[in-house]
Design an enzyme around this catalytic site. Structure first.
Site, short mmCIF file in Angstrom:
data_model
loop_
_atom_site.label_atom_id
_atom_site.label_comp_id
_atom_site.label_asym_id
_atom_site.label_seq_id
_atom_site.Cartn_x
_atom_site.Cartn_y
_atom_site.Cartn_z
N HIS A 212 0.89 -1.32 0.03
CA HIS A 212 -0.14 -0.01 0.03
C HIS A 212 0.81 1.25 0.11
O HIS A 212 0.36 2.27 -0.71
CB HIS A 212 -0.87 0.11 1.08
CG HIS A 212 -2.12 -1.15 1.38
ND1 HIS A 212 -1.68 -2.32 1.72
CD2 HIS A 212 -3.31 -1.02 0.83
CE1 HIS A 212 -2.91 -2.92 1.57
NE2 HIS A 212 -3.64 -2.19 1.08
N ASP A 283 -4.53 -6.87 -7.64
CA ASP A 283 -4.68 -6.25 -6.25
C ASP A 283 -5.17 -4.67 -6.87
O ASP A 283 -4.72 -4.24 -7.82
CB ASP A 283 -3.69 -6.29 -5.08
CG ASP A 283 -4.06 -5.99 -3.81
OD1 ASP A 283 -5.13 -5.61 -3.63
OD2 ASP A 283 -3.23 -6.46 -2.89
#
Length: 367
Positions: A212, A283
């Site tokens: 992230h 993702d």
């Protein structure tokens, strides 16, 4: 043997693609799943998504917690998304509902929560865990979703891992046992008419950083044993989705490309070595590992050339209503210039339609 038998028993044969005369624009659109702003059926962002789904411009939607106000509101939005879809192309209505801290539906919104994977495995055998996941899957389906981005099949091999171990997201560190628990999650979801996604290929459990935030290099930590759950489940017949993480391993891909944009990882390892025939989804492509290093165009083109079928954008970093249009325009422009890229879109579309034909079907075969 039990794992393979159980998985094969819970999977419907891949249905033939519906005889739909789709334009290239709609084929490209089916490869796009986006997040949105809004938590009610009359919100502007929701209305815009309904229009995009109706036109075949996007293939699905992704929920975050900010989109969940109440069960009634979620059900109304999901009904609207389904009713807007062209015949034979139901939208993927997706969320991350793993249990524990990683969930979009919680008790505050009226959803019955379950523990994280580590807690479930600590107190239950795989067979005992089935009842827990039956309840979860039935709840997710009842709220109108058709794809749950679960189960996590990462191995908890690094106790200091910031993404998996920290949140108890893994069933354990033994690949075969993780596959046993994951098979029960899959079977429960299939019985409820839901599709699933194994994640995060090729394995986030040994990593020492969070994708992230930026690049995650697993070259020195990743081991082939992290593929074991994928081997077990795919050989047992699993062919829903595999979610590709943004992980760098220069032993596998010397170019240093993240796995989500890497042909060696997707085509050579996942499809070639492991034999996966289902849908490959990324993702979130707005994570720092991708967004900070690649333009939107570079991200889209590299992912599709690497073998990705569905491009997932949370629409949080970019956050604009036109994101789906922009991604589709990139796909179409490249398809016009490159016949091989056009063939990739057609190949992905065929896999997506085959998977969508199973949405809502109870996948448990008569005994």
């Amino acid at each position: 043997m039990r794992l393979a038998t159980m998985l094969l028993a819970t999977l419907l044969p891949l249905a033939a693609s519906p005889a739909l005369a789709q334009s290239l624009e709609q084929m490209a659109g089916q490869m796009i799943v986006v997040g949105f702003v809004g938590n009610g059926v009359d919100d502007k962002g929701v209305a815009a998504l309904r229009a995009e789904i109706a036109a075949g411009d996007i293939g699905g939607v992704m929920y975050l917690k900010t989109n969940v106000a109440s069960r009634k509101a979620v059900e109304a939005m999901n009904t609207a998304f389904r009713e807007a879809a062209p015949a034979g192309l139901p939208p993927f209505i997706t969320l991350d509902q793993e249990g524990g801290l990683v969930e979009r539906l919680d008790s505050a919104a009226g959803f019955k929560e379950i523990p994280d994977a580590a807690s479930v495995a600590a107190k239950n055998t795989p067979a005992e865990a089935r009842g827990i996941y039956d309840g979860q899957a039935q709840g997710v389906a009842a709220w109108g979703f058709n794809v749950n981005f679960a189960p996590v099949v990462d191995l908890s091999v690094n106790p200091n891992n910031q993404v998996i171990a920290k949140y108890g997201r893994a069933f354990g560190k033994d690949g075969k046992l993780v596959a046993e628990y994951a098979a029960e999650v899959i079977a429960a979801h299939h019985a409820a008419g839901l599709l699933t996604s194994l994640k995060h290929f090729p394995g986030h459990g040994s990593s020492t950083a969070d994708s992230h935030e930026g690049f995650v290099d697993i070259t020195k930590t990743w081991k082939d044993s992290e593929l074991e759950p994928y081997r077990e489940l795919i050989s047992g017949g699993y062919d829903d989705m595999v979610m590709i993480g943004h992980l760098i391993d220069t032993n596998v891909d010397p170019s240093g490309m993240p796995s989500s944009l890497s042909k060696p990882w997707i085509e050579d390892v996942l499809r070639g070595k492991l034999g996966f025939k289902g849908v490959v989804i990324t993702d979130d492509l707005e994570m720092g590992a991708i967004r900070d290093h690649f333009s939107l165009k570079e991200t889209v083109l590299n992912a599709v050339r690497a073998g990705v079928d569905v491009l997932l954008f949370s629409n949080t970093a970019y956050q604009r209503a036109t994101l789906g249009d922009e991604v589709r325009a990139i796909l179409l422009a490249e398809a016009e210039a490159d016949p091989a890229f056009k063939a990739r879109i057609e190949e992905s579309f065929a896999r997506i339609v085959a998977l969508k034909s199973r949405i809502g079907a109870e996948n448990v075969q008569p005994q």
